[in-house]
Design a protein around this motif. Structure first.
Motif, PDB file in Angstrom:
ATOM      1  N   ALA A 664      77.583   5.518  14.854  1.00 42.46           N
ATOM      2  CA  ALA A 664      77.761   6.862  14.711  1.00 42.46           C
ATOM      3  C   ALA A 664      77.663   7.591  15.997  1.00 42.46           C
ATOM      4  O   ALA A 664      78.307   8.561  16.314  1.00 42.46           O
ATOM      5  CB  ALA A 664      76.470   7.288  13.844  1.00 42.46           C
ATOM      6  N   PHE A 665      76.825   6.922  16.932  1.00 43.60           N
ATOM      7  CA  PHE A 665      76.761   7.722  18.209  1.00 43.60           C
ATOM      8  C   PHE A 665      77.792   7.384  19.093  1.00 43.60           C
ATOM      9  O   PHE A 665      78.488   8.713  19.852  1.00 43.60           O
ATOM     10  CB  PHE A 665      75.483   6.983  19.065  1.00 43.60           C
ATOM     11  N   LEU A 666      78.581   6.398  19.220  1.00 42.79           N
ATOM     12  CA  LEU A 666      79.842   6.420  19.813  1.00 42.79           C
ATOM     13  C   LEU A 666      80.965   7.165  19.217  1.00 42.79           C
ATOM     14  O   LEU A 666      81.941   7.658  19.866  1.00 42.79           O
ATOM     15  CB  LEU A 666      80.186   4.912  19.877  1.00 42.79           C
ATOM     16  N   ASN A 667      80.775   7.246  17.768  1.00 41.52           N
ATOM     17  CA  ASN A 667      81.814   7.997  17.122  1.00 41.52           C
ATOM     18  C   ASN A 667      81.634   9.398  17.767  1.00 41.52           C
ATOM     19  O   ASN A 667      82.592  10.271  17.582  1.00 41.52           O
ATOM     20  CB  ASN A 667      81.453   7.961  15.620  1.00 41.52           C
ATOM     21  N   LEU A 668      80.587  10.063  17.773  1.00 41.85           N
ATOM     22  CA  LEU A 668      80.257  11.404  18.267  1.00 41.85           C
ATOM     23  C   LEU A 668      80.853  11.677  20.025  1.00 41.85           C
ATOM     24  O   LEU A 668      81.307  12.257  20.492  1.00 41.85           O
ATOM     25  CB  LEU A 668      78.774  11.866  18.636  1.00 41.85           C
ATOM     26  N   ILE A 669      80.366  10.349  20.786  1.00 40.55           N
ATOM     27  CA  ILE A 669      80.788  10.477  22.288  1.00 40.55           C
ATOM     28  C   ILE A 669      82.268  10.356  22.517  1.00 40.55           C
ATOM     29  O   ILE A 669      82.759  11.066  23.350  1.00 40.55           O
ATOM     30  CB  ILE A 669      80.213   9.208  22.934  1.00 40.55           C
ATOM     31  N   TYR A 670      82.894   9.524  21.892  1.00 38.48           N
ATOM     32  CA  TYR A 670      84.415   9.339  21.930  1.00 38.48           C
ATOM     33  C   TYR A 670      85.250  10.130  21.057  1.00 38.48           C
ATOM     34  O   TYR A 670      84.751  10.366  19.948  1.00 38.48           O
ATOM     35  CB  TYR A 670      84.674   7.825  21.633  1.00 38.48           C
ATOM     36  N   ALA A 671      86.264  10.513  21.401  1.00 38.18           N
ATOM     37  CA  ALA A 671      87.234  11.399  20.615  1.00 38.18           C
ATOM     38  C   ALA A 671      87.776  10.572  19.474  1.00 38.18           C
ATOM     39  O   ALA A 671      88.312  11.064  18.385  1.00 38.18           O
ATOM     40  CB  ALA A 671      88.477  11.963  21.519  1.00 38.18           C
ATOM     41  N   ASN A 672      88.161   9.413  19.793  1.00 33.25           N
ATOM     42  CA  ASN A 672      88.578   8.381  18.639  1.00 33.25           C
ATOM     43  C   ASN A 672      87.360   7.797  17.926  1.00 33.25           C
ATOM     44  O   ASN A 672      86.361   7.935  18.247  1.00 33.25           O
ATOM     45  CB  ASN A 672      89.770   7.515  19.226  1.00 33.25           C
ATOM     46  N   MET A 724      75.721  10.494  28.221  1.00 28.65           N
ATOM     47  CA  MET A 724      75.388   9.647  26.990  1.00 28.65           C
ATOM     48  C   MET A 724      73.918  10.002  26.871  1.00 28.65           C
ATOM     49  O   MET A 724      73.402  10.359  25.667  1.00 28.65           O
ATOM     50  CB  MET A 724      75.731   8.210  27.103  1.00 28.65           C
ATOM     51  N   GLU A 725      72.893   9.718  27.872  1.00 24.16           N
ATOM     52  CA  GLU A 725      71.581  10.123  27.593  1.00 24.16           C
ATOM     53  C   GLU A 725      71.286  11.447  27.305  1.00 24.16           C
ATOM     54  O   GLU A 725      70.300  11.807  26.470  1.00 24.16           O
ATOM     55  CB  GLU A 725      70.809   9.601  28.995  1.00 24.16           C
ATOM     56  N   PHE A 726      72.231  12.380  27.842  1.00 24.10           N
ATOM     57  CA  PHE A 726      72.140  13.766  27.266  1.00 24.10           C
ATOM     58  C   PHE A 726      72.203  13.977  26.045  1.00 24.10           C
ATOM     59  O   PHE A 726      71.635  14.594  25.282  1.00 24.10           O
ATOM     60  CB  PHE A 726      72.740  14.821  28.321  1.00 24.10           C
ATOM     61  N   VAL A 727      73.201  13.303  25.371  1.00 18.80           N
ATOM     62  CA  VAL A 727      73.670  13.821  23.956  1.00 18.80           C
ATOM     63  C   VAL A 727      72.660  13.011  23.208  1.00 18.80           C
ATOM     64  O   VAL A 727      72.137  13.604  22.369  1.00 18.80           O
ATOM     65  CB  VAL A 727      74.984  12.985  23.831  1.00 18.80           C
ATOM     66  N   ARG A 728      72.170  11.745  23.511  1.00 15.77           N
ATOM     67  CA  ARG A 728      71.170  10.978  22.860  1.00 15.77           C
ATOM     68  C   ARG A 728      69.730  11.959  22.721  1.00 15.77           C
ATOM     69  O   ARG A 728      69.289  12.082  21.670  1.00 15.77           O
ATOM     70  CB  ARG A 728      70.715   9.712  23.589  1.00 15.77           C
ATOM     71  N   GLN A 729      69.356  12.246  23.931  1.00 17.92           N
ATOM     72  CA  GLN A 729      67.887  12.943  23.888  1.00 17.92           C
ATOM     73  C   GLN A 729      67.948  14.217  23.598  1.00 17.92           C
ATOM     74  O   GLN A 729      67.154  14.969  22.833  1.00 17.92           O
ATOM     75  CB  GLN A 729      67.286  12.923  25.353  1.00 17.92           C
ATOM     76  N   GLN A 738      69.612   3.359  21.237  1.00 18.20           N
ATOM     77  CA  GLN A 738      69.015   3.167  22.764  1.00 18.20           C
ATOM     78  C   GLN A 738      70.060   2.677  23.535  1.00 18.20           C
ATOM     79  O   GLN A 738      71.256   2.206  23.316  1.00 18.20           O
ATOM     80  CB  GLN A 738      67.868   2.083  22.545  1.00 18.20           C
ATOM     81  N   LEU A 739      69.836   3.293  24.948  1.00 16.65           N
ATOM     82  CA  LEU A 739      70.931   3.339  25.771  1.00 16.65           C
ATOM     83  C   LEU A 739      70.177   2.668  26.996  1.00 16.65           C
ATOM     84  O   LEU A 739      69.024   2.836  27.527  1.00 16.65           O
ATOM     85  CB  LEU A 739      71.495   4.481  26.170  1.00 16.65           C
ATOM     86  N   ILE A 740      70.988   1.662  27.745  1.00 14.84           N
ATOM     87  CA  ILE A 740      70.348   1.155  29.353  1.00 14.84           C
ATOM     88  C   ILE A 740      71.758   0.528  29.874  1.00 14.84           C
ATOM     89  O   ILE A 740      72.442   0.132  29.110  1.00 14.84           O
ATOM     90  CB  ILE A 740      69.295   0.186  29.125  1.00 14.84           C
ATOM     91  N   SER A 741      71.619   0.862  31.250  1.00 19.46           N
ATOM     92  CA  SER A 741      72.462   0.450  31.954  1.00 19.46           C
ATOM     93  C   SER A 741      72.572  -1.061  32.170  1.00 19.46           C
ATOM     94  O   SER A 741      71.358  -1.494  32.462  1.00 19.46           O
ATOM     95  CB  SER A 741      72.734   1.192  33.292  1.00 19.46           C
ATOM     96  N   THR A 742      73.771  -1.695  32.205  1.00 16.93           N
ATOM     97  CA  THR A 742      73.751  -3.084  32.813  1.00 16.93           C
ATOM     98  C   THR A 742      74.853  -3.336  33.557  1.00 16.93           C
ATOM     99  O   THR A 742      75.062  -4.501  33.723  1.00 16.93           O
ATOM    100  CB  THR A 742      73.863  -4.044  31.443  1.00 16.93           C
ATOM    101  N   THR A 743      75.265  -2.516  34.144  1.00 17.07           N
ATOM    102  CA  THR A 743      76.380  -2.504  35.210  1.00 17.07           C
ATOM    103  C   THR A 743      76.141  -3.873  36.289  1.00 17.07           C
ATOM    104  O   THR A 743      76.939  -4.803  36.335  1.00 17.07           O
ATOM    105  CB  THR A 743      76.639  -1.335  36.026  1.00 17.07           C
TER     106      THR A 743
ATOM    107  N   THR B  80      58.709   2.428  31.050  1.00 17.13           N
ATOM    108  CA  THR B  80      59.851   2.888  32.043  1.00 17.13           C
ATOM    109  C   THR B  80      60.174   4.523  31.358  1.00 17.13           C
ATOM    110  O   THR B  80      60.738   5.256  32.050  1.00 17.13           O
ATOM    111  CB  THR B  80      61.136   2.118  32.082  1.00 17.13           C
ATOM    112  N   ALA B  81      59.863   4.501  29.963  1.00 20.44           N
ATOM    113  CA  ALA B  81      60.035   6.098  29.469  1.00 20.44           C
ATOM    114  C   ALA B  81      59.340   5.899  28.015  1.00 20.44           C
ATOM    115  O   ALA B  81      58.590   4.890  27.814  1.00 20.44           O
ATOM    116  CB  ALA B  81      61.673   5.994  29.041  1.00 20.44           C
ATOM    117  N   GLN B  82      59.408   6.438  27.447  1.00 17.87           N
ATOM    118  CA  GLN B  82      58.619   6.901  26.187  1.00 17.87           C
ATOM    119  C   GLN B  82      59.101   5.716  25.156  1.00 17.87           C
ATOM    120  O   GLN B  82      60.518   5.899  25.064  1.00 17.87           O
ATOM    121  CB  GLN B  82      58.604   8.316  25.299  1.00 17.87           C
TER     122      GLN B  82
END
Lengths: 983, 199
Positions: A664-672, A724-729, A738-743, B80-82
Motif C-alpha cells: 500500500a505504501f508503494l502504491n502511494l509513492i508510485y504513480a502506477n 519516502m521516510e517523509f511520507v512514511r513518518q 519500515q524502510l532502510i537503505s541497503t544501497t 538507531t530510531a524509535q
C-alpha cells in the motif's frame, strides 16, 4: 649596534637570540618578541605604506587591532600578505617584506598619490570615472586594480595543511587578561568544564603590559600563577594563540588556533592552524579594550602610536619606541606611559594633556590644556608642535609620540548577532548592549570596567552568574587586591586647528576631512559614511578608527554619537586564511568519494572513471589500440548487443521496504499501481513530486508479500529515500511499513546481452531455474550462486537486451565480477561503463535524469497513462493540471541526425520552416552515437512530438554557432516491440 | 580475513578490496577495520514493538534505549530510531545474522541484512577523544561507555559507538565511503599525534 632601543626587564628570553630579516636586512630579537617589537628594538619605525596615498607608516599598536604594520611574512609558497607585525611571533629565520610599495619602502613611486590627495578624496572613484562610459572596463578598472590591493599572493598552492575540530564546554572565556583569568579560575574551581582562549602567545592580557600589583605581586606574576593553576586542572582547556573569531547561532563560537605560525615551517603532519567550532553553554567575553586615537595634522608619521602600545612595548618587550618620547592624552591613562618610560630611563620630553587640570604621575614636563597640532618628519617622526593653554606654540623634538584618546571596550563579538552596543558617558564609548548572543556575559574592560580591580571582580561575578544559569554553583573567588584608579577622561576626538590631513582610518587612509565631505554630500547615515569613505572597511574593521569617524559625523549633524549610530561588527574578528576555512576539505579531499565493489578490479583493467555524485564509476574500459573513447564505447555497446556485457550498477539506490502495508505504501509513492504486483516480480515505477512533476523512476521487486526492494537512480538515492521516510513518518504514520537503505549492502551487476542467461546459468546454483519460462522478463528472486552464496536476481533491462541484474553481499562483489569475466570468456564477455550504458539506454529510449530533470511530467515523458486514476498517489492530482497535459505540450521523442553530424545534447529544436531564433519548440535531452544504427541519435522533448514523427527539424546550438537537421522518430530506436528483452 | 563464504568459488574482500583487514597505528592510537562484524537492522512492526524490544533486550541482558549501545556475550545492539535497532555479531560465526533474527522475530519485525551496508572501524588508544574531536561534533565527554550517536564526519553519515570512554570507539560508515573515512580518521590521528608531541 643591534637592538639599540632595547631596555632592561621585559618578558623576553635574552638567553637566546633570534635572527630575522625585514626587506632583506638582517636583525636580531629574542623569544617572546613579536616582529613589531623586534623591529622597534632595532629602531625600525617605518614598516609599511598606506593603502591609498602610500604614506610612510609605522606600527601604532601592540595587538591585533594594528592597521599599519602589515607585512608579507615568509617567502615562496608560504608567503602571506597583510600579516600584522604586532601579532607575528618572532622565530629564528623569520623573513618579512614590506608591502604596497615600489621599488622600496623608503622610496615608493606611488607615493606620488600623496601629492594629488586633494583630488583623491572620498568618493573619488565615483565622481571621476564616470565617462567616457566605455573606459571603465577597459581603461580605468585595470589601472585601479593594478594600483589597489595590499600585499601580493605567492600564486603558488598553499603547502600547509589545516585542521578543524569541535569542542564543548560549560563556560568559554574569551580573553585571558585579568577579567578572563578571574572568570576562568572561578569556574574552574567549581568543577565546570572551562575553555580559556586568547589570541596572544603569552596569556595575561594587559597584565603583561602594565606596571601594577595584584595581591602584592606583579600583575604578570599573578597571571602566570593563575595560568599555572588552570593548566593543572583537568576540567580546563587553555588555548593560547587562539582567536575567537565569531559568535554564531546556538551558542557556537568559531576559534582559530595557530599551531605552527611561530615556526618557520610546520613540522611534518603538523596542521598550521586549527579552526575550532566551540559549543559553549555559556561564555564570558573578556576581550579587553582598544585604545583610540586623537586625530590631528600629520598624526600618521612612523613613531606616532597609541600610548598604551608604547607602554606595552616598554614593559612587556623591553623596547623604547624612541629615545625621546612625548605623550598626547585626554585621560589619566596616557600619564601611565610617561611614568613607566621615565622609570625605565627613557627621556620623556613632555606630556601634552588636553584637559586643563591634569595631574602628573611622575617627573616629566606636563602641558595641561594643550594639544598637539602637527608633527614633523618624513619617514619617521622628528618632533611635534603643540598649542599650549596660553595660546603659544612649542616644538618638542622626539622620535615617538604616544597618543591616548581613551579606550573603547572591544564589543565586536557582542555584535555578531546584530546586538547593538549602548553609549556610556562615563567612558565616552560604547559598551555591550542588552541583546547579547545567547549565553554571553561580558566582563572586564570589554564591559567598560577599566580598573584592574573592577575587571577582576566582574570576571568573578560573570562566571558565577553564567554557571548559575546552568544550575552550577560556583563559589566566588576572593577578589585579589588590585589597582582601582579612576579613569578620568574629557573626550577629544580631533584637534580642530590646522588644515592638514588628520587621519582617522590609517589603513584605508580616511581623514577627518573625508568624513566631513561625506556629510556635505549627503552620506550621513553611518552605513553610507562607511561605504562612501571606506572608514572601517579595511582588514582591521576600523578597530582604532570607527568611533573617531562617528564622532566627527555626530559633530557635523549636531546629533550625539549614539544617535549617529554604530556600524556592525561581523565575523571574523581578525582575518582568517582561506585554507583554515577549508580545513581538510581541499583538493581531492574536498568531498568524500564512494567506490563501487568492482573498483579495484576496474582499476586493474585500466578503466577510466567518472564522478557520479560522490561515486566514482567506470566510464569505459579502453583496450590496447583504442585511441579515442568513442572507439571503446562503440565496442562495448556492440558487445552487449551481440553477446554479453557486464556493468557495475551498485550505485543505484536500494531501499528495503518491509511491513504489512509495504504494498500500500508503494502504491502511494508510485504513480502506477503496485498493490497487485505478484511475489517474484519486478515492476517499473514512476514517482511524482507533490506538484505532479516526475521525481524519479526505478523498479520495485517483490521478494515476499511484505517485502520489496525499491531501486532509485544513482543521483536520487538519497533524496528518494528521504522523501519516502517523509511520507512514511509524516503523511501516513498509520501505515505499518519500515524502510532502510541497503544501497551499500549489495554489489549489483547488470549482465546484458543475448548470452546473458547462458553466462548466468554457469554461476547460478542448479536448484534455481532461470530459463525464460521459469524466470521470465521482470521476474525476481532470492537465489544462490557459486555453490551456496546468497544472491538476488532481477530480470530487468536498461539496455533493451535480454538482461539481468544480479546482487550479492558487497564483500563478494569483487569476486563475482572476476567470476563473471572468467565464466564469460567463452562468450567474449565485455565489461562496459557508464558511457556505453548511456548509449544503450538512449537506443532503447529509456529516460534518465536528463529527461527527469525536474521540469517534465509523466505526459511529457510519454508515460501519462501510467499515472493511475484508480488510486491515490503522490502527485497524481496535480499531474492532471492543464499546463502539464496540454495536447500541444512537450513529448519525449527520438531524433536521427540527417547530415552526418553529432547532435549536441542541450540543443534547441525549431520547425524546419522557422528561423532558429527565439523561443524554441523543445530541446535535446540526451544524445549519442549509436554504433548499432551507425548514426547519431538523440532523445528530446518536442511540442506535439507524438504527432510529428517523420518531420525534419532544425537542431540549433547557438552557443557554438551550430545548426543541424534531424528527423523526428520514435524514442525506441531498437526493438520497439521488446522481443529482445523477453527472449 | 578468514573466508566466511560457504563457497570456495567466491572469496570475500574487505571494503578496501583487500584480503586482510586494514590496520593503522599512529601515535598511541590504532584504527582497525572490522570486517568480522555482522550487522542486521531490526525495525519493530506496529503489532507489538515492546515484544521485539524485549526479545532483543534478552540477547544483551537489558533494555536498549535510543542512543545506547548494549554489549552482550554474542551480540551488541544499539538503538538507531524509535523501535529500530542495529544488531552486531561475529561475522565468522553468524554471517546469516539477519536470517536468524527474522526466524526468531517473524512478522513482529522487519529485518534487513546490513553486513556489508556498513564498514565497521574501531578507533582506540588512550586519549582518543583528541582524535575524535577533530572529526565529529559530539560532546564526547557526555558520551559514556555504551552510548551511540549518529553523526556527520567530514560530510559522511556515521554511527559512533563508545565502547570505553576516551579509549575505544566503533565508527560505522556506509561501506562505499571506507577509503574516505579511513583517510579522514588517519589524517586526524596524525594531526592529534603531532600536536600531542611537545615542540
Amino acid at each position: 649596534m643591534t637592538q639599540q632601543n632595547r631596555l632592561s626587564g621585559g618578558q623576553i628570553d635574552r638567553s637566546r637570540t633570534l635572527d630575522f630579516t625585514f626587506d632583506g636586512k638582517s636583525y636580531q630579537g629574542h623569544p617572546g618578541d613579536t616582529l613589531a617589537s623586534a623591529l622597534l628594538a632595532n629602531a625600525v619605525r617605518l614598516m609599511g605604506r598606506s593603502f591609498k596615498y602610500h604614506r610612510p607608516r609605522g606600527v601604532i599598536s601592540a595587538g591585533s587591532e594594528e592597521p599599519n604594520a602589515l607585512v608579507e611574512l615568509r617567502t615562496g609558497a608560504r608567503q602571506e600578505p597583510n600579516t600584522r607585525a604586532t601579532v607575528a611571533e618572532l622565530y629564528d629565520g623569520l623573513s618579512a617584506q614590506s608591502q604596497n610599495r615600489w621599488p622600496s619602502l623608503a622610496f615608493d613611486a606611488l607615493g606620488v598619490n600623496d601629492l594629488f590627495s586633494n583630488f583623491l578624496t572620498a568618493g573619488f572613484y565615483y565622481k571621476t570615472f564616470m565617462w567616457p562610459r566605455a573606459f571603465w572596463e577597459k581603461v580605468y578598472e585595470p589601472i585601479i586594480r593594478h594600483a589597489a590591493g595590499l600585499g601580493s599572493l605567492s600564486m603558488q598552492a598553499d603547502p600547509d595543511t589545516y585542521d578543524k575540530g569541535f569542542l564543548h564546554c560549560d563556560l568559554l572565556v574569551i580573553g585571558a587578561g585579568p577579567a578572563g583569568l578571574a572568570a576562568a579560575l572561578t569556574a574552574a574551581r567549581s568543577g565546570a568544564r572551562v575553555i580559556l582562549a586568547d589570541e596572544d602567545f603569552t596569556l595575561g592580557g594587559r597584565l603583561n603590559a602594565e606596571v601594577e600589583e595584584i595581591d602584592g605581586q606583579s600583575g604578570a606574576d599573578w597571571a602566570a600563577q593563575a595560568i599555572a593553576e588552570l593548566q593543572s586542572l583537568a576540567n580546563v582547556r587553555l588555548m593560547r594563540r587562539t582567536t575567537v573569531l565569531g559568535a554564531f547561532d546556538h551558542r557556537v563560537y568559531g576559534a582559530l588556533e595557530r599551531n605552527a605560525d611561530h615556526f618557520a615551517a610546520p613540522a611534518s603532519d603538523l596542521p598550521r592552524q586549527t579552526l575550532w567550532r566551540i559549543y559553549a553553554r555559556q561564555s564570558v567575553l573578556c576581550a579587553g579594550a582598544t585604545e583610540r586615537q586623537i586625530a590631528f595634522q600629520n598624526n600618521d608619521r612612523p613613531g606616532v602610536m597609541m600610548a598604551g602600545a608604547l607602554r606595552a612595548y616598554a614593559n612587556r618587550w623591553a623596547v623604547a619606541a624612541g629615545q625621546r618620547v612625548a605623550v598626547f592624552t585626554n585621560n589619566d591613562n596616557g600619564h601611565r606611559t610617561a611614568r613607566d618610560l621615565v622609570a625605565l630611563g627613557v627621556d620623556v620630553v613632555g606630556v601634552v594633556d588636553s584637559r586643563p587640570s591634569a595631574p602628573a604621575l611622575g617627573d616629566y614636563p606636563l602641558f595641561t590644556g594643550a594639544q598637539v597640532i602637527n608633527t614633523t618628519g618624513k619617514l619617521g617622526l622628528t618632533g611635534v608642535t603643540l598649542r599650549r593653554a596660553d595660546g603659544g606654540t612649542e616644538h618638542l623634538r622626539c622620535s615617538a609620540l604616544g597618543v591616548s584618546g581613551g579606550w573603547n571596550p572591544d564589543v565586536s563579538l557582542t555584535c555578531h548577532q546584530r546586538g547593538r552596543p549602548v553609549w556610556d558617558d562615563h567612558i565616552a564609548s560604547f559598551v555591550p548592549g542588552g541583546s547579547l548572543p545567547q549565553g554571553m556575559h561580558v566582563a572586564g574592560a570589554a564591559a567598560g570596567k577599566f580598573s584592574t580591580a573592577a575587571a577582576l571582580q566582574s570576571g568573578i561575578d560573570s562566571a558565577v552568574a553564567a554557571l548559575a544559569t546552568l544550575g552550577l554553583s560556583a563559589r566566588p573567588l576572593p577578589c585579589p587586591k588590585a589597582e582601582d584608579g579612576a579613569y578620568d577622561l574629557v573626550p577629544l576626538w580631533y584637534v580642530a586647528e590646522g588644515k592638514g590631513r588628520k587621519w582617522l582610518d590609517l589603513q584605508n587612509d580616511v581623514t577627518v576631512k573625508d568624513v566631513k565631505l561625506a556629510h556635505q554630500e549627503g552620506f550621513r547615515s553611518v552605513e553610507h559614511l562607511k561605504r562612501y569613505t571606506t572608514l572601517g572597511m579595511a582588514t582591521d574593521q576600523g578597530k582604532t578608527s570607527n568611533l573617531g569617524g562617528l564622532a566627527v559625523m555626530a559633530e557635523m549633524t549636531g546629533q550625539s554619537i549614539p544617535e549617529t549610530g554604530t556600524t556592525i561588527f561581523r565575523p571574523p574578528y581578525t582575518p582568517v586564511a582561506m585554507g583554515a576555512l577549508a580545513g581538510r576539505s581541499a583538493g581531492t579531499d574536498f568531498k568524500p568519494t564512494r567506490r563501487t565493489p568492482s573498483h579495484a578490479w576496474a582499476e586493474e583493467q585500466g578503466a577510466v572513471f567518472v564522478e557520479a555524485g560522490l561515486w566514482l564509476r567506470a566510464q569505459y574500459f579502453p583496450r590496447t589500440g583504442e585511441s579515442h573513447w568513442r572507439q571503446t564505447v562503440d565496442r562495448e555497446t556492440l558487445a552487449v548487443r551481440s553477446s554479453v556485457g557486464v556493468c557495475d550498477v551498485t550505485t543505484l539506490g536500494k531501499v528495503d521496504v518491509q511491513g504489512k502495508d509495504a504494498a500500500a505504501f508503494l502504491n502511494l509513492i508510485y504513480a502506477n499501481g503496485f498493490s497487485k504486483l505478484p511475489v517474484g516480480k519486478c515492476r517499473y515505477g514512476l514517482m511524482l513530486r507533490e506538484d505532479g512533476i516526475a521525481k524519479d523512476d526505478g523498479t520495485a521487486a517483490r521478494l515476499a508479500e511484505d517485502h520489496f526492494v525499491v531501486t532509485t537512480t544513482t543521483a536520487n538515492a538519497g533524496p528518494v529515500y528521504r522523501h519516502m521516510e517523509f511520507v512514511r513518518q509524516c503523511l501516513c504514520p498509520e501505515m505499518d511499513v519500515q524502510l532502510i537503505s541497503t544501497t551499500d549492502a549489495w554489489a549489483q551487476y547488470a549482465v546484458a546481452g543475448p548470452n546473458a542467461r547462458k553466462l548466468l546459468q554457469k554461476l547460478v546454483d542448479p536448484e534455481h531455474d532461470i530459463s525464460n519460462a521459469a524466470f521470465p522478463f521482470m521476474g525476481c528472486g532470492e537465489i544462490s550462486i557459486c555453490g551456496g552464496l546468497r544472491a538476488r536476481l532481477f530480470r530487468i533491462s536498461f539496455s533493451g537486451e535480454l538482461a539481468y541484474e544480479i546482487a550479492v553481499p558487497t564483500r563478494y562483489g569483487d569476486a563475482l565480477m572476476r567470476e563473471l569475466m572468467a565464466q564469460g570468456a567463452e562468450f567474449d564477455v565485455t565489461p562496459y561503463g557508464t558511457e556505453a550504458l548511456g548509449v544503450l539506454r538512449i537506443e532503447k529510449g529509456h529516460a534518465t535524469a536528463n529527461e527527469l530533470n525536474g521540469q517534465t511530467s509523466a505526459d511529457h515523458l510519454g508515460m501519462g497513462r501510467m499515472v493511475s486514476t484508480k488510486k491515490d498517489s503522490i502527485g497524481a492530482v496535480l499531474s492532471r493540471r492543464d499546463g502539464l497535459n496540454a495536447p500541444d505540450g512537450l513529448r519525449l521523442v527520438g531524433f536521427e541526425a540527417l547530415d552526418g553530424n553529432d547532435l549536441p545534447a542541450g540543443s534547441h529544436l525549431y520547425a524546419k520552416t522557422a528561423p532558429p531564433t527565439g523561443a524554441s519548440e523543445g530541446w535535446l535531452s540526451s544524445a549519442a552515437y549509436s554504433p548499432h544504427l551507425g548514426k547519431s541519435i538523440a532523445l528530446g522533448f518536442l511540442s506535439r512530438g507524438q504527432d510529428r514523427l517523420g518531420e525534419t527539424v532544425t537542431v540549433a546550438n547557438p552557443l557554438q554557432g551550430q545548426s543541424f537537421t534531424a528527423r523526428v522518430v520514435s524514442p525506441h530506436f531498437i526493438d520497439p516491440e521488446g522481443e529482445r528483452l523477453r527472449a | 580475513m578468514p573466508d566466511p563464504s560457504p563457497t570456495p568459488r567466491l572469496s570475500a574482500r574487505t571494503a578496501f578490496g583487500a584480503t586482510t583487514a586494514r590496520l593503522d597505528s599512529l601515535g598511541p592510537w590504532t584504527l582497525t577495520e572490522r570486517p568480522d562484524r555482522a550487522l542486521a537492522s531490526v525495525a519493530a512492526r506496529a503489532a507489538d514493538p515492546q515484544q521485539v524490544a524485549d526479545r532483543l533486550a534478552s540477547r544483551v541482558g537489558g533494555a536498549i534505549a535510543l542512543g545506547q549501545l548494549a554489549q552482550g556475550d554474542d551480540h551488541d545492539i544499539f538503538g538507531t530510531a524509535q523501535n529500530q535497532w542495529f544488531v552486531m555479531a561475529d561475522h565468522t560465526q553468524q554471517e546469516d545474522l539477519a536470517r536468524q533474527l527474522k526466524t526468531e522475530l517473524g512478522d513482529m519485525a522487519s529485518v534487513t541484512e546490513q553486513n556489508d551496508g556498513w564498514v565497521v572501524f574501531n578507533l582506540s588508544g588512550p586519549g582518543v577523544c583528541r582524535v575524535l574531536e577533530r572529526l565529529v561534533m559530539a560532546d564526547l565527554a557526555q558520551m559514556p561507555d555504551g552510548s551511540a550517536q549518529r553523526l556527520l564526519l567530514e560530510h559522511m553519515n556515521v554511527v559512533l559507538l563508545c565502547r570505553k570512554h576516551d579509549q575505544s570507539y566503533d565508527i560505522l560508515v556506509a561501506r562505499s565511503f571506507a577509503l574516505s573515512l579511513h583517510h579522514a580518521v588517519t589524517t586526524a590521528m596524525r594531526s592529534a599525534a603531532v600536536l600531542a608531541t611537545p615542540s
